[in-house]
Design a protein around this motif. Sequence first.
Motif: not given
Length: 438
Positions: A46-50
């Motif tokens: 989720a962090s990389f996607q954001a």
Amino acid sequence: MARVLLGVSGGIAAYKALETARLAVKAGHAVRVIQTDASVRFVGTASFQAITGAPVLLSELEPDPARGAYPGEAVPDRAPISHLALVERADVYLIAPASANTLAKLAHGLADNLLTTAALAAECPVVVAPAMNGRMYEHPATQANLRLLADRDVMVIPPGEGDLASHGEHGVGRMPEPSELLAACEAVLESGASPRPLSGLRVLVTAGGTREPIDSVRYIGNRSSGRMGVALAREAARRGADVTLIAANVALATPPVVRVIEVRSAAELGDACEREFPGCDVLLMAAAVADFRPAAPVAHKLKKDVGPVPTIELEPTDDVLSALAAARRPGQVLVGFAAEHGEDALEHARAKRRRKGLDAVVVNDISRSDIGFDVSENEVTVVTAAGERRVPRTSKSRVAATVLDVVQGLRAAGAQRADSKEAADGAVGATAGRGTRV
Ligand SMILES: Cc1cc2nc3c(=O)[nH]c(=O)nc-3n(C[C@H](O)[C@H](O)[C@H](O)COP(=O)(O)O)c2cc1C
């Protein structure tokens, strides 16, 4: 702006990969991320996607919701067949952190997850940033793996010395700071000149072999698989060109960004070329186009036991390439391909280039079974007016890279000629102007 593919493997330093992605995005790069399963235990997707604004991929078996597109690019209508679409289009593949386990896999060519599979398929520069406990780093196995990678031109960013994650330990194994990783990638990109030297150029490629109908089920065809043409299309797209591929009976995966027009016969290929050629800057005519076709194909299936054995009368097909060359506009670069037999191959290619008015002809000797038709390797000579460039036996993607290097050279020489003509015309105009005034 470059396409940066970031591979993240499992280790404490995975948290620094987040910051690396953030800095790369901030610097204007389009970033996509591949994670190993272990890395997700350290930093979630989720962090990389954001940060990147794009889905993270973990496995070669899951479809990419962005269909191989990097942030800022249109998502193609069709999903790419290949799970390797991301790496095929990357300008640089940074693997950071590279765990001891992932380094070992990379060194020995293992491909048991998407990160390592993509590394095997990478044609762009690969940069690895090892990060681990000092004893793991200094172990002879890890050191041998790093030497193997460096010998294969993988850029290894050495870890720094300092406090390590394991409590109270000090030593070598700390991953460099994200800003240093980004700087290393940018240096790699710059050293290879522009990562997208064909940006803005429209390249038309033909691939495969045409089929000329005898009846409703039979045809006269040839052994061309389309591998060379697809490799050219992929390489041109990787260099930033806007690529259209006219594919004659090609059963191979094509790069997702390439626009594909499917054709069957020489006549269909000729029609498609006629439509597309005026709008292209470079034509790479790699398809094997039939020279003859049955003069009277029948619409039904010829029966074996009805009447005498049929005789097939052939008639010549239109010479598509010569017709296009005759209609070329200034500045277009035309490259033909010649499959020739034996010793006279080169002489035939020289004659073909002159006769058809082409900028270059790529010739291969089809008397050999290990290169050319329907195999992954080729050995060619690129014939131009200025000279000849021999490419010893290598993969078709490397041959494609050389052909596009030659195209870039031809375009640069053409631009130079146009500049000097303009300067000369300017000088004549200035002289004439002065004359008129006097
Ligand atoms: C808390 C913890 C920290 C770890 N840190 C590292 C590390 O910094 N470097 C490393 O090579 N392995 C480290 N490992 C071991 C890897 O996670 C392990 O070898 C894993 O199989 C790596 O898988 P991957 O290469 O597919 O990502 C660590 C394991 C744990 C549990």
